[in-house]
Design an enzyme around this catalytic site. Sequence first.
Site, short mmCIF file in Angstrom:
data_model
loop_
_atom_site.label_atom_id
_atom_site.label_comp_id
_atom_site.label_asym_id
_atom_site.label_seq_id
_atom_site.Cartn_x
_atom_site.Cartn_y
_atom_site.Cartn_z
N SER A 1 0.44 -0.79 -0.19
CA SER A 1 -0.05 0.54 -0.25
C SER A 1 0.76 1.25 -0.15
CB SER A 1 -0.63 -0.10 1.43
OG SER A 1 -1.29 1.22 1.58
N TYR B 1 -1.02 -1.51 10.87
CA TYR B 1 -1.52 -1.39 9.52
C TYR B 1 -0.22 -1.51 8.49
CZ TYR B 1 -3.53 -1.42 4.49
OH TYR B 1 -3.63 -1.51 3.24
N LYS C 1 2.38 -3.66 6.05
CA LYS C 1 2.63 -4.50 5.08
C LYS C 1 4.38 -3.88 4.99
CE LYS C 1 -1.10 -4.41 3.20
NZ LYS C 1 -1.01 -5.98 2.78
C1 UD1 Z 1 -7.63 5.34 3.69
C2 UD1 Z 1 -6.20 4.63 4.89
C3 UD1 Z 1 -4.61 3.92 4.07
C4 UD1 Z 1 -5.44 2.67 3.97
C5 UD1 Z 1 -5.86 3.24 2.70
C6 UD1 Z 1 -7.63 2.20 2.34
C7 UD1 Z 1 -5.83 6.19 6.79
C8 UD1 Z 1 -5.28 7.21 6.97
N1 UD1 Z 1 -5.42 6.06 5.81
O1 UD1 Z 1 -6.21 5.88 2.99
O2 UD1 Z 1 -3.63 3.58 4.77
O3 UD1 Z 1 -3.87 2.13 2.62
O4 UD1 Z 1 -7.58 3.88 3.12
O5 UD1 Z 1 -8.05 2.08 0.66
O6 UD1 Z 1 -6.87 5.54 6.81
N2 UD1 Z 1 -12.23 11.22 3.75
C9 UD1 Z 1 -13.95 12.16 4.01
N3 UD1 Z 1 -15.33 11.55 4.57
C10 UD1 Z 1 -14.59 10.14 4.70
C11 UD1 Z 1 -14.42 9.18 4.02
C12 UD1 Z 1 -13.48 9.82 3.81
O7 UD1 Z 1 -13.53 13.60 3.77
O8 UD1 Z 1 -16.20 9.27 5.19
C13 UD1 Z 1 -11.18 12.30 3.04
C14 UD1 Z 1 -9.86 11.62 3.87
O9 UD1 Z 1 -10.12 12.58 4.55
C15 UD1 Z 1 -9.03 12.06 2.33
C16 UD1 Z 1 -10.06 10.93 1.77
O10 UD1 Z 1 -11.18 11.54 1.65
O11 UD1 Z 1 -8.24 12.67 2.08
C17 UD1 Z 1 -9.21 9.79 1.84
O12 UD1 Z 1 -9.62 8.82 2.48
P1 UD1 Z 1 -9.90 7.21 2.29
O13 UD1 Z 1 -10.80 6.79 1.22
O14 UD1 Z 1 -10.05 7.02 3.32
O15 UD1 Z 1 -8.50 7.18 2.15
P2 UD1 Z 1 -7.24 7.56 2.69
O16 UD1 Z 1 -7.04 8.57 3.70
O17 UD1 Z 1 -6.20 7.78 1.72
#
Ligand code: UD1
Length: 340
Positions: free
Chosen positions: A124, A148, A152
């Site tokens: 990842s 996590y 990895k």
């Molecule tokens: C997350 C994990 C990462 C993992 C990946 C798997 C964290 C900090 N990182 O990545 O380790 O490999 O998922 O796909 O958890 N967001 C919102 N509202 C939501 C969900 C997300 O605003 O309900 C925003 C987040 O703040 C971020 C973006 O969307 O800016 C992407 O979030 P997400 O899909 O959870 O992915 P990552 O944080 O990049």
Amino acid sequence: MHILLTGGAGYIGSHACVVLLEAGHDVVVVDNFSNSSPVALERVKQITGKSVVQYPVDLTDRQALRNVFEVHPIDAVMHFAGLKAVDESVNRPLHYYWNNVTGSVVLLETMAEYGVRSIVFSSSATVYGATEQVPTDETCPPSPTNPYGRSKWMVETILADLFASDPRWHIGILRYFNPVGAHESGLIGEDPNGVPNNLVPYIAQVAVGKREWLRVWGNDYPTPDGTGIRDFIHVMDLVEGHLSALETLLEKPACLVYNLGTGRGTSVLEMVAAFEKASERPIPYRILDRRPGDIAVSTADPTRANRELGWHARRDVFDMCRDTWRWQRQNPDGYGRSGR
Ligand code: UD1
């Protein structure tokens, strides 16, 4: 070839089944079904017209795994199985290290026992941690920030040590950026347990009416619209990357690391707008505080994979939203409770 997929019933594994079967390979799946459903494999058969042999096996069960290698002439392994929730890994680190690290060691030992030395491993972009080097290439030093991510990185290190000890191995480590989307049939897709942690599954549940509004975690990041930017990659592009990696690896022994991403960044609000367009539904949202541990921007430099694997992500953000929406609309409850 006979290819063993660990975690082959999961989100990415089930899409890999489709691509491998369509490329003419025989697929054997081992999965403990802790976060996946056997229904996914029935759907794979519906899409491809081909069956997948499946075993309800946990990788830490050495004897059960041996039984699979005993019966099938496995040529190569794609290792998708693993736990992947960041929050949970902080609260249950031993559970994560046991599953992700011990499970991988047992798998590698069993492969060695049966003379199988070709593996593609699901890593990842999370191994890069909060790097300031964006877009990020594979030379960026890993610095994961949670159990996590460390699990990895540990497996990556184990694979590198294994290759150093026995250079007959063919090892491909693939660092995924943010996989989203679904097979274009809408028959398989991501089916998260409970409240989705990740952005796109959450948006999809808002669009289908299962959740009222999206929580946008912060709009004060140093980005053009203030929301986080990620490199979203269509799951079909991702699994096509696995096939390209396997084909390249089989040419000669090596231990290679590749980023799988598009190289393009999309903000949270841009993703909301794209999903509204694809689904023709409004996505209400509210801005909340930043989510602890989040970074502002994460995008891949995919040049190495483009050059050495001859692979490029072809699908754009609209394709990702359209295909996620088709899956969500056709399966509002995912694979359903019966499959769990
Ligand atoms: C997350 C994990 C990462 C993992 C990946 C798997 C964290 C900090 N990182 O990545 O380790 O490999 O998922 O796909 O958890 N967001 C919102 N509202 C939501 C969900 C997300 O605003 O309900 C925003 C987040 O703040 C971020 C973006 O969307 O800016 C992407 O979030 P997400 O899909 O959870 O992915 P990552 O944080 O990049």
